[in-house]
Design a protein around this motif. Structure first.
Motif, short mmCIF file in Angstrom:
data_model
loop_
_atom_site.label_atom_id
_atom_site.label_comp_id
_atom_site.label_asym_id
_atom_site.label_seq_id
_atom_site.Cartn_x
_atom_site.Cartn_y
_atom_site.Cartn_z
N GLU A 75 11.92 -3.89 7.11
CA GLU A 75 11.65 -5.30 7.03
C GLU A 75 10.83 -5.71 6.10
N LEU A 76 9.75 -5.19 5.81
CA LEU A 76 8.40 -5.56 5.24
C LEU A 76 8.40 -4.83 3.91
N ALA A 77 9.17 -4.08 3.61
CA ALA A 77 9.04 -3.07 2.48
C ALA A 77 7.44 -2.78 1.81
N PRO A 78 6.75 -2.34 2.60
CA PRO A 78 5.52 -2.06 2.21
C PRO A 78 5.35 -1.11 0.94
N ASP A 79 4.40 -1.01 0.03
CA ASP A 79 4.19 -0.34 -1.09
C ASP A 79 3.98 1.14 -0.61
N ILE A 80 3.03 1.31 0.58
CA ILE A 80 2.85 2.58 1.24
C ILE A 80 2.95 2.61 2.68
N THR A 81 3.37 3.51 3.15
CA THR A 81 3.33 3.76 4.67
C THR A 81 2.30 4.88 4.77
N VAL A 96 8.49 12.29 8.94
CA VAL A 96 8.26 12.37 7.48
C VAL A 96 9.42 11.73 6.65
N GLU A 97 10.49 12.55 6.95
CA GLU A 97 11.77 12.33 6.04
C GLU A 97 12.21 10.83 6.18
N ARG A 98 12.21 10.38 7.29
CA ARG A 98 12.97 9.08 7.60
C ARG A 98 12.01 7.92 6.93
N LEU A 99 10.61 8.05 6.90
CA LEU A 99 9.73 7.10 6.66
C LEU A 99 9.88 7.36 4.94
N SER A 100 9.63 8.33 4.45
CA SER A 100 9.66 8.61 3.10
C SER A 100 10.83 8.16 2.45
N ALA A 101 11.92 7.98 3.10
CA ALA A 101 13.16 7.54 2.62
C ALA A 101 13.35 5.92 2.32
N VAL A 102 12.21 5.38 2.94
CA VAL A 102 12.15 3.77 2.96
C VAL A 102 10.85 3.38 2.14
N SER A 103 10.03 4.37 2.00
CA SER A 103 8.58 3.78 1.64
C SER A 103 7.96 4.83 1.15
N ARG A 104 6.92 4.82 0.03
CA ARG A 104 6.20 5.89 -0.34
C ARG A 104 5.18 6.22 0.80
N LEU A 105 5.03 7.56 1.35
CA LEU A 105 4.31 7.86 2.36
C LEU A 105 3.02 8.71 1.98
N VAL A 106 2.04 8.26 2.83
CA VAL A 106 0.86 8.91 2.43
C VAL A 106 0.55 9.52 3.97
N TYR A 107 0.57 11.07 4.07
CA TYR A 107 0.26 11.58 5.43
C TYR A 107 -1.28 12.03 5.49
#
Length: 253
Positions: A75-81, A96-107
């Motif tokens: 919904e929000l399309a953040p630059d980074i999750t 990780v796979e699910r969130l990385s598919a919709v936003s750049r992810l920093v773990y």
């Protein structure tokens, strides 16, 4: 002009704490918009406080629920999750796979190199171990948002760290493609990506434009069938492609 203080609101459907700010969005060269997922409330409060100290970072929402985080990312399309792991919540590749598919992810989490490798392979843009310099998280986020650069965990000074190449054939996967499927320039770009260099830095080293480097990176991702630079580097190290490319360049030198 001093920006107005961000006003807290609540996501009507989920009850998630969200921030509304009058500052410019990243589309206009402004702040980096961040979604935070952290199950541990103390960690969530700490990361929130750290992010709010940076003028160019905007926390648009925070939650402790994975499903809500995925909905908010759409919904929000953040630059980074930012996904914060704790000792009680071990690495889960599916998340990780699910969130990385919709936003750049920093773990964010204390993890060994083998776990960090899995995180990157699942699509994360960066892995950060906060035990050494937790205050460096904003810089990690900025690098990930700007370059999608691979960053591995470190407990010492902030630095780029290469993923170790497998040393035994039994530890290596089949090569994702033959080394000669890459042009010499693509091979050079891959090796520099593996060392943590950003596009402009690679362009400077090779005396070409950043647009040319972006084109080479695009071709690399296509040939390796991966979504991100980080995944490309992880795959190249894991499979032994990096070593094969290094040997090929030495032979043609």
């Amino acid at each position: 002009m001093i920006p107005l203080r961000a006003k807290a609101t609540w996501h009507i459907r989920t009850g998630v704490h969200m921030e509304r700010s009058s500052r410019r969005t990243r589309e206009f060269g402004g702040e980096i918009r961040i979604l935070l997922l952290a199950e541990d409330s103390l960690i969530r409060v700490g990361i929130t406080a750290l992010l709010q100290m940076a003028d160019d970072l905007s926390l648009v929402a925070e939650t402790q629920d994975e499903e809500i985080a995925h909905t908010l990312a759409l919904e929000l399309a953040p630059d980074i999750t930012v996904l914060s792991a704790s000792a009680e919540t071990p690495f889960r590749g599916a998340v990780v796979e699910r969130l990385s598919a919709v936003s750049r992810l920093v773990y964010v989490g204390a993890c060994q190199p083998d776990v960090a490798h899995q995180v990157i392979t699942c699509g994360a843009a960066a892995v950060f171990d906060p035990r050494g310099r937790p205050q460096a998280l904003p810089d990690i986020i900025r690098v990930a948002a700007a370059n999608d650069t691979l960053i591995m965990p470190t407990c010492g000074p902030l630095k780029m760290t290469r993923i170790p190449t497998a040393t035994r054939a039994s530890e290596e996967r089949d090569l994702p493609l033959a080394p000669d499927a890459l042009t010499n320039r693509e091979a050079e770009v891959l090796l520099l990506l593996a060392q943590g260099y950003a596009n402009q830095e690679i362009a400077n080293k090779l005396s070409v434009s950043s647009a040319t480097i972006r084109s080479h990176v695009h071709h690399l991702l296509t040939k390796l069938s991966v979504r991100s630079r980080a995944h490309a580097v992880a795959l190249a190290y894991e499979s032994g492609l990096i070593r094969a490319v290094e040997q090929g360049l030495r032979q043609t030198a």
